[in-house]
Design a protein around this motif. Structure first.
Motif, PDB file in Angstrom:
ATOM      1  N   UNK A  56      31.975  55.416  33.698  1.00  0.00           N
ATOM      2  CA  UNK A  56      33.299  56.027  33.491  1.00  0.00           C
ATOM      3  C   UNK A  56      34.346  55.252  34.294  1.00  0.00           C
ATOM      4  N   UNK A  57      34.024  54.954  35.559  1.00  0.00           N
ATOM      5  CA  UNK A  57      34.963  54.214  36.396  1.00  0.00           C
ATOM      6  C   UNK A  57      35.175  52.800  35.859  1.00  0.00           C
ATOM      7  N   UNK A  58      34.108  52.169  35.355  1.00  0.00           N
ATOM      8  CA  UNK A  58      34.246  50.818  34.789  1.00  0.00           C
ATOM      9  C   UNK A  58      35.181  50.830  33.589  1.00  0.00           C
ATOM     10  N   UNK A  59      35.068  51.857  32.742  1.00  0.00           N
ATOM     11  CA  UNK A  59      35.952  51.963  31.579  1.00  0.00           C
ATOM     12  C   UNK A  59      37.404  52.103  32.021  1.00  0.00           C
ATOM     13  N   UNK A  60      37.655  52.917  33.048  1.00  0.00           N
ATOM     14  CA  UNK A  60      39.018  53.093  33.552  1.00  0.00           C
ATOM     15  C   UNK A  60      39.569  51.790  34.127  1.00  0.00           C
ATOM     16  N   UNK A  61      38.744  51.080  34.885  1.00  0.00           N
ATOM     17  CA  UNK A  61      39.175  49.818  35.483  1.00  0.00           C
ATOM     18  C   UNK A  61      39.497  48.800  34.388  1.00  0.00           C
ATOM     19  N   UNK A  62      38.609  48.691  33.397  1.00  0.00           N
ATOM     20  CA  UNK A  62      38.858  47.762  32.306  1.00  0.00           C
ATOM     21  C   UNK A  62      40.115  48.102  31.541  1.00  0.00           C
ATOM     22  N   UNK A  63      40.409  49.393  31.419  1.00  0.00           N
ATOM     23  CA  UNK A  63      41.611  49.831  30.724  1.00  0.00           C
ATOM     24  C   UNK A  63      42.872  49.471  31.501  1.00  0.00           C
ATOM     25  N   UNK A  64      42.841  49.640  32.825  1.00  0.00           N
ATOM     26  CA  UNK A  64      44.044  49.500  33.642  1.00  0.00           C
ATOM     27  C   UNK A  64      44.301  48.072  34.115  1.00  0.00           C
ATOM     28  N   UNK A  65      43.298  47.204  34.038  1.00  0.00           N
ATOM     29  CA  UNK A  65      43.487  45.858  34.587  1.00  0.00           C
ATOM     30  C   UNK A  65      44.482  45.075  33.737  1.00  0.00           C
ATOM     31  N   UNK A  66      45.371  44.314  34.374  1.00  0.00           N
ATOM     32  CA  UNK A  66      46.445  43.655  33.613  1.00  0.00           C
ATOM     33  C   UNK A  66      45.994  42.469  32.773  1.00  0.00           C
ATOM     34  N   UNK A  67      44.807  41.933  33.014  1.00  0.00           N
ATOM     35  CA  UNK A  67      44.293  40.820  32.217  1.00  0.00           C
ATOM     36  C   UNK A  67      42.997  41.250  31.527  1.00  0.00           C
ATOM     37  N   UNK A  68      42.597  40.568  30.443  1.00  0.00           N
ATOM     38  CA  UNK A  68      41.361  40.948  29.751  1.00  0.00           C
ATOM     39  C   UNK A  68      40.135  40.740  30.642  1.00  0.00           C
ATOM     40  N   UNK A  69      39.303  41.751  30.725  1.00  0.00           N
ATOM     41  CA  UNK A  69      38.039  41.662  31.471  1.00  0.00           C
ATOM     42  C   UNK A  69      36.922  42.234  30.611  1.00  0.00           C
ATOM     43  N   UNK A  70      35.716  41.725  30.806  1.00  0.00           N
ATOM     44  CA  UNK A  70      34.547  42.312  30.161  1.00  0.00           C
ATOM     45  C   UNK A  70      34.347  43.715  30.724  1.00  0.00           C
ATOM     46  N   UNK A  71      34.218  44.699  29.846  1.00  0.00           N
ATOM     47  CA  UNK A  71      34.146  46.104  30.264  1.00  0.00           C
ATOM     48  C   UNK A  71      32.875  46.707  29.707  1.00  0.00           C
ATOM     49  N   UNK A  72      32.004  47.213  30.601  1.00  0.00           N
ATOM     50  CA  UNK A  72      30.651  47.592  30.196  1.00  0.00           C
ATOM     51  C   UNK A  72      30.246  48.933  30.782  1.00  0.00           C
ATOM     52  N   UNK A  73      30.567  50.034  30.097  1.00  0.00           N
ATOM     53  CA  UNK A  73      30.094  51.356  30.519  1.00  0.00           C
ATOM     54  C   UNK A  73      28.670  51.598  29.985  1.00  0.00           C
ATOM     55  N   UNK A  74      27.735  51.847  30.880  1.00  0.00           N
ATOM     56  CA  UNK A  74      26.340  52.056  30.516  1.00  0.00           C
ATOM     57  C   UNK A  74      25.966  53.531  30.722  1.00  0.00           C
ATOM     58  N   UNK A  75      25.387  54.161  29.711  1.00  0.00           N
ATOM     59  CA  UNK A  75      24.882  55.537  29.814  1.00  0.00           C
ATOM     60  C   UNK A  75      25.948  56.467  30.377  1.00  0.00           C
ATOM     61  N   UNK A  76      27.178  56.308  29.906  1.00  0.00           N
ATOM     62  CA  UNK A  76      28.280  57.060  30.510  1.00  0.00           C
ATOM     63  C   UNK A  76      29.038  57.881  29.477  1.00  0.00           C
ATOM     64  N   UNK A  77      29.594  59.024  29.888  1.00  0.00           N
ATOM     65  CA  UNK A  77      30.379  59.872  28.994  1.00  0.00           C
ATOM     66  C   UNK A  77      31.827  59.392  28.948  1.00  0.00           C
ATOM     67  N   UNK A  78      32.629  60.024  28.101  1.00  0.00           N
ATOM     68  CA  UNK A  78      34.051  59.682  28.064  1.00  0.00           C
ATOM     69  C   UNK A  78      34.839  60.450  29.110  1.00  0.00           C
ATOM     70  N   UNK A  79      34.186  61.463  29.739  1.00  0.00           N
ATOM     71  CA  UNK A  79      34.882  62.311  30.707  1.00  0.00           C
ATOM     72  C   UNK A  79      33.854  63.001  31.593  1.00  0.00           C
ATOM     73  N   UNK A  80      34.232  63.295  32.837  1.00  0.00           N
ATOM     74  CA  UNK A  80      33.349  64.036  33.737  1.00  0.00           C
ATOM     75  C   UNK A  80      33.122  65.464  33.263  1.00  0.00           C
ATOM     76  N   UNK A  81      33.974  65.967  32.368  1.00  0.00           N
ATOM     77  CA  UNK A  81      33.763  67.310  31.793  1.00  0.00           C
ATOM     78  C   UNK A  81      32.389  67.385  31.149  1.00  0.00           C
ATOM     79  N   UNK A  82      32.016  66.325  30.447  1.00  0.00           N
ATOM     80  CA  UNK A  82      30.730  66.304  29.743  1.00  0.00           C
ATOM     81  C   UNK A  82      29.580  66.441  30.736  1.00  0.00           C
TER      82      UNK A  82
END
Length: 353
Positions: free
Chosen positions: A213-239
């Protein structure tokens, strides 16, 4: 002859493991000290302000200067550990426990480093991952592919764990938001350091479960393109805390008592408040990463912690991203599918210019 459905076995394994870890009295449950009082109010306001800000101009990462020491080296590889002050602002620093103010990282790279010809991936911690070792084992074989590994120790974990906290069981709901916000700031600063100070040609960020989840957020917010790899993760901590197995390891009664100032709340009302608070971690509300083709989700077919719909919601929100399925549950995939995680890292980096 009896036919065994392996999918059911993987799913049952998740629940057996979850029952042992979260339903027994061997450890305290999550959030045994309640919501976090004024600290939670502060964080809710800060995170609500985050969304319009990132959709507009974006937040530039902070420049850090880690202090490094060599742990070991061979003829071909070198492991260093570094420390730096967390780049969080004054409000976040005052909310973080003192033990979490100093960040720690491990950096595994070739002894003769040529960063312009290499990539480096920052690995973020899943729930309960207090040390560097597991993530270094995941990243180690990637050195042969010219990919270095940087492992961040999360706030509230390892040497950054508050004195009164036992294991990974955070004391307050506010701690979960603090852990996430600080991890995101630190990871983005590490990526910026790798790009501008160390000179790496390509960078990426990955994580398992909560780390995903944190990797997805970091990849979303970073100003340049980065490889973004969420493994076995939900879209939200609610899940995780309201739908998955972790709901059985949450101190709902303590949360109800902490929330009831004058009126008596039902447990269902407490769960609804939790849904509202944790909706702030919904990654589908974050901007699409700069290169969504370099986003690869790896999800498990029979995950008792993370339902399939949660993974697909984020893929739908980020057109161009890819989901890869491995056969197994949350626990078994965590243990058995490191090769699939490594392959995703290689492929994601190859999709960057």
């Amino acid at each position: 002859m009896v036919t065994v459905n392996l999918g059911i076995l993987h799913y049952v394994l998740d629940h057996v493991y979850g029952a042992f870890v979260h339903r027994t009295r061997l450890t305290t449950p999550f959030f045994s000290k309640g919501w976090g009082g004024s600290k939670l109010d502060l964080l809710e306001n800060m995170i609500k302000q985050l969304f319009p800000e990132v959709i507009g101009q974006g937040m530039p990462p902070s420049l850090i200067q880690p202090l490094w020491r060599t742990v070991w080296e061979t003829k071909t590889a070198c492991l260093r550990e570094g420390v730096f002050q967390t780049p969080c602002n004054e409000q976040l620093m005052s909310a973080l426990p003192p033990e979490s103010h100093t960040a720690r990282v491990a950096f595994l790279a070739p002894k003769l480093l040529q960063p312009q010809k290499m990539a480096c991936v920052v690995h973020l911690a899943g729930t309960g991952d207090h040390t560097f070792e597991r993530r270094l084992r995941l990243g180690g074989p990637l050195l042969k592919e010219n990919i270095a590994t940087m492992v961040l120790e999360s706030p509230f974990y390892g040497q950054r764990r508050p004195r009164l906290q036992r294991g990974a069981k955070l004391l307050c709901v506010s701690d979960l938001l603090l852990l996430g916000r600080a991890t995101i700031e630190e990871a983005r600063s590490l990526l910026y350091w790798l790009e501008t100070e160390a000179g790496f040609g390509k960078t990426g960020v990955c994580g398992l479960s909560m780390g995903g989840v944190h990797a997805a957020m970091v990849g979303s917010l970073h100003p340049t393109p980065v490889a973004t790899l969420p493994f076995l993760s939900p879209h939200s901590a609610v899940v995780a805390f309201c739908e998955g197995i972790l709901k059985h390891g949450t101190a709902w009664e303590a949360l109800r008592e902490d929330a009831a100032d004058t009126a008596t709340l039902t447990l269902e009302q407490v769960r609804e408040r939790m849904r509202s608070v944790l909706s702030l971690t919904d990654v589908t509300r974050f901007p699409v990463p700069k290169n969504p083709n370099a986003v690869i989700f790896v999800a498990a077919t029979d995950d008792g912690y993370i339902p399939k719909h949660s993974v697909l919601e984020l893929q739908k929100a980020w057109p161009g991203s890819e989901v890869r399925w491995v056969t197994g549950g949350h626990v078994s995939s965590f243990l058995l599918h490191n090769d699939a995680f490594r392959r995703a890292i290689i492929d994601s980096l190859n999709r960057l210019d």
